[in-house]
Design a protein around this motif. Sequence first.
Motif, PDB file in Angstrom:
ATOM      1  N   ASP A 129      48.763   6.350 -24.432  1.00  0.00           N
ATOM      2  CA  ASP A 129      49.188   6.044 -23.060  1.00  0.00           C
ATOM      3  C   ASP A 129      50.682   6.188 -22.780  1.00  0.00           C
TER       4      ASP A 129
ATOM      5  N   LYS B  97      55.876  15.861 -19.716  1.00  0.00           N
ATOM      6  CA  LYS B  97      55.940  17.266 -20.151  1.00  0.00           C
ATOM      7  C   LYS B  97      56.814  17.454 -21.384  1.00  0.00           C
TER       8      LYS B  97
ATOM      9  N   GLY C 282      49.961   8.160 -13.854  1.00  0.00           N
ATOM     10  CA  GLY C 282      50.523   9.459 -14.191  1.00  0.00           C
ATOM     11  C   GLY C 282      50.003  10.014 -15.503  1.00  0.00           C
ATOM     12  N   ARG C 283      50.563  11.156 -15.847  1.00  0.00           N
ATOM     13  CA  ARG C 283      50.112  11.894 -17.033  1.00  0.00           C
ATOM     14  C   ARG C 283      51.135  11.776 -18.160  1.00  0.00           C
ATOM     15  N   THR C 284      50.774  12.334 -19.296  1.00  0.00           N
ATOM     16  CA  THR C 284      51.691  12.398 -20.435  1.00  0.00           C
ATOM     17  C   THR C 284      52.904  13.244 -20.033  1.00  0.00           C
TER      18      THR C 284
ATOM     19  N   GLU D 214      45.195   8.462 -21.897  1.00  0.00           N
ATOM     20  CA  GLU D 214      46.013   8.119 -20.736  1.00  0.00           C
ATOM     21  C   GLU D 214      45.311   6.988 -20.000  1.00  0.00           C
TER      22      GLU D 214
ATOM     23  N   GLN E 141      52.985   7.636 -20.565  1.00  0.00           N
ATOM     24  CA  GLN E 141      52.786   8.247 -19.254  1.00  0.00           C
ATOM     25  C   GLN E 141      54.015   8.102 -18.365  1.00  0.00           C
ATOM     26  N   ASP E 142      54.176   9.075 -17.462  1.00  0.00           N
ATOM     27  CA  ASP E 142      55.362   9.154 -16.601  1.00  0.00           C
ATOM     28  C   ASP E 142      55.661   7.897 -15.810  1.00  0.00           C
TER      29      ASP E 142
ATOM     30  N   ALA F 277      40.948  10.066 -20.571  1.00  0.00           N
ATOM     31  CA  ALA F 277      41.358   9.068 -19.587  1.00  0.00           C
ATOM     32  C   ALA F 277      40.590   7.784 -19.883  1.00  0.00           C
TER      33      ALA F 277
ATOM     34  N   LEU G 132      42.013  14.670 -24.964  1.00  0.00           N
ATOM     35  CA  LEU G 132      42.873  13.926 -24.041  1.00  0.00           C
ATOM     36  C   LEU G 132      41.917  13.145 -23.158  1.00  0.00           C
TER      37      LEU G 132
ATOM     38  N   PRO H  99      45.087   7.417 -15.362  1.00  0.00           N
ATOM     39  CA  PRO H  99      46.090   8.417 -14.995  1.00  0.00           C
ATOM     40  C   PRO H  99      46.229   8.671 -13.492  1.00  0.00           C
ATOM     41  N   GLU H 100      45.178   8.371 -12.709  1.00  0.00           N
ATOM     42  CA  GLU H 100      45.268   8.561 -11.261  1.00  0.00           C
ATOM     43  C   GLU H 100      46.411   7.732 -10.669  1.00  0.00           C
TER      44      GLU H 100
END
Length: 196
Positions: A19, A67, A63-65, A56, A21-22, A79, A77, A59-60
């Motif tokens: 997890d 970049k 956010g995502r992992t 993640e 995440q941004d 969710a 990967l 993620p909705e």
Amino acid sequence: MKFNFTKLNSKTTAFFLCDIQDKFRPAMPLFDSLIKNTSKLLKMGKALEVPLFVTEQYPEKLGRTPKELDISHACVLAAKTQFSMLVPELECKLQEVYTENKLTDVVIFGIEAHVCVEQTVLDLLNQDIRVHVVADCCCSRAKQDRRTALNLMRHLGGMITTSESICFNLLGNKNNPKFNAIRDLVKAVSEDMSEK
């Protein structure tokens, strides 16, 4: 649970990225250091051919992992909304990857140390899997939560370690044919995750 320490073997070890995440970035005081250390660990794991499993959390919304982290080689990967990483999609992929060799060790790192990382560690220990928690690749919003979680996971039988220690444990020997692929990665000292 108490385990006898053994050297890691890339054929029986999994890397679990939990997890990162941004949306956590602004809330985590150690996030930038976490990203740098995790990026290095992922490159080491890829060079040493250790299977990577990534989750993640919701993620909705979260956010995502980021970049900056290359997870292109991940086996899965997944969710999730539960806190432990051991969701059906990930467990199914583990069974698929570890058919020839039994999974004995998991190297885990991510967010938050006292929630998703800790609950995954508990689940893995209850399955008699040795767990290596990478301290320089784990964080929480509050430093005391991170510190308390690392202490608890150690007390329960998890091995608290660092990214560089994991790398050299997997290599085992300077004469390992993968050493040259790793040498430049370990030249750069990992970012300090000590609490100021």
